[in-house]
Design an enzyme around this catalytic site. Structure first.
Site, PDB file in Angstrom:
ATOM      1  N   CYS A  13       0.837  -1.206   0.000  1.00 50.29           N
ATOM      2  CA  CYS A  13       0.000   0.000   0.000  1.00 50.29           C
ATOM      3  C   CYS A  13       0.873   1.258   0.000  1.00 50.29           C
ATOM      4  O   CYS A  13       1.530   1.557   0.992  1.00 50.29           O
ATOM      5  CB  CYS A  13      -0.917  -0.053   1.226  1.00 50.29           C
ATOM      6  SG  CYS A  13      -1.723   1.492   1.625  1.00 50.29           S
ATOM      7  N   CYS A  16       0.049   3.953   2.634  1.00 49.16           N
ATOM      8  CA  CYS A  16       0.451   3.510   3.979  1.00 49.16           C
ATOM      9  C   CYS A  16       1.886   3.948   4.267  1.00 49.16           C
ATOM     10  O   CYS A  16       2.216   4.322   5.390  1.00 49.16           O
ATOM     11  CB  CYS A  16       0.334   1.995   4.114  1.00 49.16           C
ATOM     12  SG  CYS A  16      -1.342   1.376   3.890  1.00 49.16           S
TER      13      CYS A  16
END
Length: 89
Positions: A13, A16
């Site tokens: 991700c 993230c």
């Protein structure tokens, strides 16, 4: 009162990775006033399902009374600080 920030993330991700330094800086500056619990959704799908996490990153702030605030997407430090204070950190 104990306050926990659950960080739901995945290694793949991109957003993230943007969120991580914000959390690390906040954790350093707040020195033990709250606990960060990192939840890798690929490895802990049961926890992600329990909290109904559908997008990453998702940050959930909870205290002894339960969930205080939920943030979806990259969240700025100021927003997190306000929610942590509301939770009693």
């Amino acid at each position: 009162m104990s306050v926990t920030l659950k960080d739901f993330y995945a290694d793949w991700c991109g957003p993230c990775k943007t969120q991580d330094p914000i959390l690390e800086e906040l954790e350093d500056d707040w020195e033990g006033r709250f606990e960060v619990e990192k939840v890798n959704v690929d490895e802990q799908q049961d926890v992600a399902n329990e909290y109904q996490v559908r997008s990453l990153p998702t940050l959930i702030i909870e205290n002894d009374d339960g969930v205080v605030e939920r943030f979806v997407g990259v969240t700025q430090r100021e927003d997190l600080e306000g929610a942590l204070e509301d939770a009693g950190a």
